[in-house]
Write an enzyme that holds these catalytic residues in place. Structure first.
Site, PDB file in Angstrom:
ATOM      1  N   GLY A 112       0.845  -1.179   0.130  1.00  0.00           N
ATOM      2  CA  GLY A 112       0.131  -0.032   0.029  1.00  0.00           C
ATOM      3  C   GLY A 112       0.793   1.235  -0.035  1.00  0.00           C
ATOM      4  CG  ASP A 129      -8.870  -2.500   8.213  1.00  0.00           C
ATOM      5  OD1 ASP A 129      -8.122  -2.617   9.293  1.00  0.00           O
ATOM      6  OD2 ASP A 129      -9.942  -3.446   8.133  1.00  0.00           O
TER       7      ASP A 129
END
Length: 252
Positions: A112, A129
């Site tokens: 990410g 998350d």
């Protein structure tokens, strides 16, 4: 990393080889949000009209709960999902009913933090998350990452990050988000699950304009509940009790 599935009392759980729950789905209601923290990550929906967000980035797929909810109840939204482990996608499709809709859901297998550095897109909403099997976020909980998130938000965009309040570095995580977003951050107090949600605004002149009034947010929460069965009224009461409203207005 091991990927395990368990079931109890009509709820299916995702684990990454440990007791930590990485996602959950009530089998009878696959598009509902089961875990409290995933419900609280929908706080940004109360701050904008029903046609928002149009462009969403989700960092971390897990059981696909957030992705499925937005796919179902925000039909105009285009969802970009970044997941580092391809087997998580396979589990989300096989066991958690992740929709097969490449027109609206685009999956990228990448770290990410690396994706954020390389991306040229801007998003209305970024949901973070992402944890490993030991509940560590790694680079996804760092000042450079939060700064990159801010740079990829639309002018009125919001970041919503799941943080683990029980970890000893929790306060450091909050300070890093505050540093990246010039203190335009609110933190939903931790509940029994031990998760705390931070919402940060990219709008530096006025975090959310005009500042949301408690009664207006209550009305928005009631409307959302009628449309999606998601009840955020307890979360609003929690925010009010923890001092996040001043003169009836939500303070970023």
């Amino acid at each position: 990393m091991n990927i395990n599935i368990s079931e109890e009392a009509g709820v299916r759980y995702l684990h990454f080889g440990s007791g930590w729950v990485q996602g959950a789905m009530r089998i009878a209601r696959p598009f509902a949000l089961e875990l409290d923290y995933t419900k609280e990550m929908m706080l940004p929906l109360l701050l904008h009209p029903d046609d928002w967000p149009q462009r969403v980035l989700l960092v971390g797929l897990g059981a696909g709960s957030l992705c499925k909810f937005l796919w179902r109840y925000r039909p105009e939204a285009r969802l970009t999902v970044v997941e580092i482990e391809p087997r998580v996608e396979a589990a989300a499709r096989q066991f958690f009913k992740l929709p097969d809709d490449p027109r609206r859901i685009r999956l990228h297998f990448a770290d990410g933090a690396d994706f954020m550095i390389q991306s040229k897109q801007r998003y209305d909403l970024i949901l973070v998350d992402g944890f490993d099997s030991n509940a560590r976020a790694g680079r996804l909980d760092s000042l450079p990452f939060y700064l990159d998130c801010k740079a990829h938000l639309a002018d009125d965009g919001l970041l919503c990050a799941n943080l683990l309040a029980r970890r000893k570095n929790f306060s450091h995580s909050i300070k890093q988000i505050e540093a990246a977003f010039d203190d335009h951050v609110i933190v939903v107090p931790s509940r029994d699950e031990g998760n705390a949600i931070a919402v940060a605004s990219a709008n530096q002149s006025n975090a959310v304009s005009p500042a949301p009034i408690f009664t207006e947010l209550q009305a928005a929460a009631q409307h959302l509940r009628q449309a999606t069965h998601l009840n955020l009224l307890p979360m609003l009461a929690n925010l009010a009790a923890s001092g996040h409203f001043k003169d009836g207005m939500l303070q970023f």
